[in-house]
Motif scaffolding. Structure first.
Motif, PDB file in Angstrom:
ATOM      1  N   GLY A  18      -8.009  -3.466  11.479  1.00 25.24           N
ATOM      2  CA  GLY A  18      -9.387  -3.545  11.015  1.00 25.24           C
ATOM      3  C   GLY A  18      -9.671  -2.651   9.823  1.00 25.24           C
ATOM      4  N   GLN A  19      -8.762  -1.695   9.561  1.00 24.70           N
ATOM      5  CA  GLN A  19      -8.922  -0.779   8.436  1.00 24.70           C
ATOM      6  C   GLN A  19      -7.772  -0.936   7.441  1.00 24.70           C
ATOM      7  OE1 GLN A  19     -11.559   1.327   7.905  1.00 24.70           O
ATOM      8  NE2 GLN A  19     -12.493   0.285   9.649  1.00 24.70           N
ATOM      9  N   ALA A  20      -7.221  -2.145   7.348  1.00 25.41           N
ATOM     10  CA  ALA A  20      -6.025  -2.359   6.529  1.00 25.41           C
ATOM     11  C   ALA A  20      -6.257  -1.998   5.065  1.00 25.41           C
ATOM     12  CB  ALA A  20      -5.566  -3.816   6.644  1.00 25.41           C
ATOM     13  N   SER A  21      -7.405  -2.354   4.528  1.00 23.57           N
ATOM     14  CA  SER A  21      -7.670  -2.062   3.117  1.00 23.57           C
ATOM     15  C   SER A  21      -7.748  -0.558   2.880  1.00 23.57           C
ATOM     16  CB  SER A  21      -8.976  -2.736   2.679  1.00 23.57           C
ATOM     17  OG  SER A  21      -9.256  -2.430   1.331  1.00 23.57           O
ATOM     18  N   ALA A  22      -8.433   0.158   3.782  1.00 32.01           N
ATOM     19  CA  ALA A  22      -8.524   1.621   3.658  1.00 32.01           C
ATOM     20  C   ALA A  22      -7.154   2.255   3.832  1.00 32.01           C
ATOM     21  CB  ALA A  22      -9.507   2.171   4.691  1.00 32.01           C
ATOM     22  N   TYR A  23      -6.367   1.738   4.770  1.00 30.61           N
ATOM     23  CA  TYR A  23      -5.013   2.258   4.987  1.00 30.61           C
ATOM     24  C   TYR A  23      -4.202   2.126   3.706  1.00 30.61           C
ATOM     25  CZ  TYR A  23      -0.742   3.100   7.754  1.00 30.61           C
ATOM     26  OH  TYR A  23       0.416   3.615   8.273  1.00 30.61           O
ATOM     27  N   ALA A  24      -4.272   0.957   3.070  1.00 26.82           N
ATOM     28  CA  ALA A  24      -3.513   0.727   1.839  1.00 26.82           C
ATOM     29  C   ALA A  24      -3.958   1.662   0.720  1.00 26.82           C
ATOM     30  CB  ALA A  24      -3.660  -0.729   1.402  1.00 26.82           C
ATOM     31  N   ARG A  25      -5.255   1.932   0.634  1.00 30.43           N
ATOM     32  CA  ARG A  25      -5.776   2.789  -0.441  1.00 30.43           C
ATOM     33  C   ARG A  25      -5.439   4.253  -0.226  1.00 30.43           C
ATOM     34  NH1 ARG A  25     -10.465  -0.108   0.340  1.00 30.43           N
ATOM     35  NH2 ARG A  25     -11.523   1.709   1.237  1.00 30.43           N
ATOM     36  N   HIS A  26      -5.453   4.706   1.018  1.00 27.68           N
ATOM     37  CA  HIS A  26      -5.483   6.147   1.262  1.00 27.68           C
ATOM     38  C   HIS A  26      -4.219   6.746   1.863  1.00 27.68           C
ATOM     39  CE1 HIS A  26      -9.612   6.197   0.051  1.00 27.68           C
ATOM     40  NE2 HIS A  26      -9.963   5.354   0.994  1.00 27.68           N
ATOM     41  N   ARG A  27      -3.371   5.957   2.500  1.00 22.33           N
ATOM     42  CA  ARG A  27      -2.160   6.542   3.080  1.00 22.33           C
ATOM     43  C   ARG A  27      -1.140   6.839   1.981  1.00 22.33           C
ATOM     44  NH1 ARG A  27      -0.832   6.792   8.662  1.00 22.33           N
ATOM     45  NH2 ARG A  27      -2.799   6.716   9.805  1.00 22.33           N
ATOM     46  N   PRO A  28      -0.341   7.897   2.153  1.00 23.06           N
ATOM     47  CA  PRO A  28       0.630   8.260   1.115  1.00 23.06           C
ATOM     48  C   PRO A  28       1.849   7.351   1.121  1.00 23.06           C
ATOM     49  CG  PRO A  28       0.796   9.762   2.970  1.00 23.06           C
ATOM     50  CD  PRO A  28      -0.407   8.896   3.241  1.00 23.06           C
ATOM     51  N   ASP A  29       2.567   7.371  -0.018  1.00 26.34           N
ATOM     52  CA  ASP A  29       3.842   6.675  -0.106  1.00 26.34           C
ATOM     53  C   ASP A  29       4.954   7.606   0.387  1.00 26.34           C
ATOM     54  OD1 ASP A  29       4.030   8.516  -2.137  1.00 26.34           O
ATOM     55  OD2 ASP A  29       4.221   7.056  -3.757  1.00 26.34           O
ATOM     56  N   TYR A  30       6.198   7.309   0.027  1.00 26.01           N
ATOM     57  CA  TYR A  30       7.349   8.101   0.457  1.00 26.01           C
ATOM     58  C   TYR A  30       8.174   8.497  -0.760  1.00 26.01           C
ATOM     59  CZ  TYR A  30       6.066   6.141   4.960  1.00 26.01           C
ATOM     60  OH  TYR A  30       5.359   5.786   6.087  1.00 26.01           O
ATOM     61  N   PRO A  31       8.740   9.692  -0.771  1.00 29.68           N
ATOM     62  CA  PRO A  31       9.497  10.135  -1.945  1.00 29.68           C
ATOM     63  C   PRO A  31      10.792   9.337  -2.118  1.00 29.68           C
ATOM     64  CG  PRO A  31       9.631  11.770  -0.191  1.00 29.68           C
ATOM     65  CD  PRO A  31       8.643  10.744   0.258  1.00 29.68           C
ATOM     66  N   ARG A  32      11.111   9.062  -3.369  1.00 31.79           N
ATOM     67  CA  ARG A  32      12.316   8.295  -3.696  1.00 31.79           C
ATOM     68  C   ARG A  32      13.569   8.924  -3.077  1.00 31.79           C
ATOM     69  NH1 ARG A  32      13.700   5.001  -8.457  1.00 31.79           N
ATOM     70  NH2 ARG A  32      15.975   4.943  -8.684  1.00 31.79           N
ATOM     71  N   PHE A 182      22.251  10.407  15.155  1.00 37.28           N
ATOM     72  CA  PHE A 182      21.154  10.445  14.194  1.00 37.28           C
ATOM     73  C   PHE A 182      21.217  11.738  13.393  1.00 37.28           C
ATOM     74  CE2 PHE A 182      19.537   6.970  16.613  1.00 37.28           C
ATOM     75  CZ  PHE A 182      18.694   6.286  15.753  1.00 37.28           C
ATOM     76  N   GLU A 183      21.124  11.591  12.088  1.00 36.12           N
ATOM     77  CA  GLU A 183      21.032  12.736  11.189  1.00 36.12           C
ATOM     78  C   GLU A 183      19.572  12.934  10.791  1.00 36.12           C
ATOM     79  OE1 GLU A 183      24.762  12.767   8.396  1.00 36.12           O
ATOM     80  OE2 GLU A 183      24.038  10.700   8.599  1.00 36.12           O
ATOM     81  N   HIS A 184      19.244  14.157  10.409  1.00 35.89           N
ATOM     82  CA  HIS A 184      17.854  14.573  10.178  1.00 35.89           C
ATOM     83  C   HIS A 184      17.767  15.254   8.826  1.00 35.89           C
ATOM     84  CE1 HIS A 184      14.383  17.290  10.582  1.00 35.89           C
ATOM     85  NE2 HIS A 184      13.938  16.534  11.557  1.00 35.89           N
ATOM     86  N   ALA A 185      16.790  14.859   8.024  1.00 36.90           N
ATOM     87  CA  ALA A 185      16.557  15.535   6.736  1.00 36.90           C
ATOM     88  C   ALA A 185      15.062  15.578   6.466  1.00 36.90           C
ATOM     89  CB  ALA A 185      17.293  14.816   5.601  1.00 36.90           C
ATOM     90  N   ARG A 186      14.670  16.569   5.658  1.00 37.71           N
ATOM     91  CA  ARG A 186      13.261  16.741   5.293  1.00 37.71           C
ATOM     92  C   ARG A 186      13.149  16.838   3.773  1.00 37.71           C
ATOM     93  NH1 ARG A 186       9.771  19.335   9.128  1.00 37.71           N
ATOM     94  NH2 ARG A 186       9.210  20.949   7.624  1.00 37.71           N
ATOM     95  N   PHE A 187      12.081  16.264   3.249  1.00 39.15           N
ATOM     96  CA  PHE A 187      11.882  16.215   1.804  1.00 39.15           C
ATOM     97  C   PHE A 187      10.453  16.648   1.479  1.00 39.15           C
ATOM     98  CE2 PHE A 187      15.136  13.253   2.984  1.00 39.15           C
ATOM     99  CZ  PHE A 187      16.099  13.390   1.998  1.00 39.15           C
ATOM    100  N   ALA A 188      10.334  17.543   0.496  1.00 37.07           N
ATOM    101  CA  ALA A 188       9.002  17.941   0.028  1.00 37.07           C
ATOM    102  C   ALA A 188       8.321  16.750  -0.622  1.00 37.07           C
ATOM    103  CB  ALA A 188       9.121  19.086  -0.965  1.00 37.07           C
ATOM    104  N   HIS A 189       7.034  16.622  -0.375  1.00 40.38           N
ATOM    105  CA  HIS A 189       6.261  15.494  -0.906  1.00 40.38           C
ATOM    106  C   HIS A 189       4.837  15.997  -1.144  1.00 40.38           C
ATOM    107  CE1 HIS A 189       5.446  11.450  -1.923  1.00 40.38           C
ATOM    108  NE2 HIS A 189       5.014  11.008  -0.754  1.00 40.38           N
TER     109      HIS A 189
END
Length: 252
Positions: A18-32, A182-189
């Motif tokens: 129900g909030q798909a448009s807001a989700y698309a506008r406001h949620r962050p992307d992911y670092p390359r 499973f391997e684990h990594a963290r990336f600054a964003h």
């Protein structure tokens, strides 16, 4: 007898459409770098990628930008419609993680952005293994607040929930039949925000989507009051610090 916790979890998992448009506008992307690290877990060339529980295409767009052929699968009709509107050139299909609408061994990598915590893990991983080619990789990603920054930690305490945070804990060991360790990594964003847009992002979190209107308004008012007291946030735009966690494992 019904399980109130399970019912609330189900409501939260299905609350986004129900909030798909807001989700698309406001949620962050992911670092390359996070996407590339996920793909590098395969021991085969990664050309065809499945974005599972793709939402409005935040992760899909990044994967396509790396030159991969991406198929997006999403169960919620509202989210899928928004993804198709935003990314008309991407193949997008309705479907669930526990019943993926793709043939056997049809993907070199399966990516899951901000969604693994909603899956029924055993059947979902069985399906992921089925659609992966030998040597392919599954990569799950989450964006979380960078709580090493003091003011972000305090803000996070006001607005966060624990649904997805367990998977970001490096001491938690995720296992799945038919996959290696499973391997684990963290990336600054970071996510370019203003107070208004950061509050709009918070309002797309599932615990607020299913809250009563008075509770939602109270929580958002508390969050606003705190942000207005933070000199770093100010009245203009600022980079909101995030950490992207990635878990990856190779199909055996």
């Amino acid at each position: 007898m019904s399980d109130p916790d399970a019912e609330l979890r189900a409501r939260r998992a299905s609350s986004f459409g129900g909030q798909a448009s807001a989700y698309a506008r406001h949620r962050p992307d992911y670092p390359r770098a996070a996407l590339e690290w996920g793909m590098s877990g395969a021991n085969r060339p990664v050309r065809e990628v499945l974005d599972l529980a793709a939402g409005t295409g935040k992760l899909t767009e990044g994967l396509a930008g790396l030159g991969r052929s991406v198929t997006a699968v999403e169960p919620d009709p509202g989210m899928l419609a928004e993804l198709t509107r935003r990314l008309p050139g991407v193949r997008a299909l309705p479907g669930r993680a526990e019943d993926i609408p793709l043939p056997d061994e049809s993907a070199d990598a399966v990516f899951v952005g901000q969604a693994l915590h909603w899956f029924d893990l055993a059947p979902a991983f069985a399906q992921i293994r089925r659609v992966l080619r030998p040597g392919g990789v599954v990569a799950a990603l989450w964006n979380h607040d960078d709580e090493s920054v003091p003011w972000v930690l305090e803000f996070s305490r006001l607005i966060r929930t624990g649904v997805s945070r367990g998977f970001a804990d490096p001491d938690r060991r995720l296992r799945a039949d038919g996959f290696g360790p499973f391997e684990h990594a963290r990336f600054a964003h970071a996510h370019r925000r203003s107070i208004e847009s950061l509050l709009a992002t918070v309002a797309t979190h599932s615990h607020l989507l299913v809250a009563s209107a008075p509770e939602r308004e109270r929580r958002l008012a508390e969050a606003r009051a705190y942000l207005e007291s933070v000199p770093h946030a100010g009245t203009g735009e600022f980079d909101y610090p995030l950490v992207t966690t990635v878990l990856r494992a190779r199909r055996s």
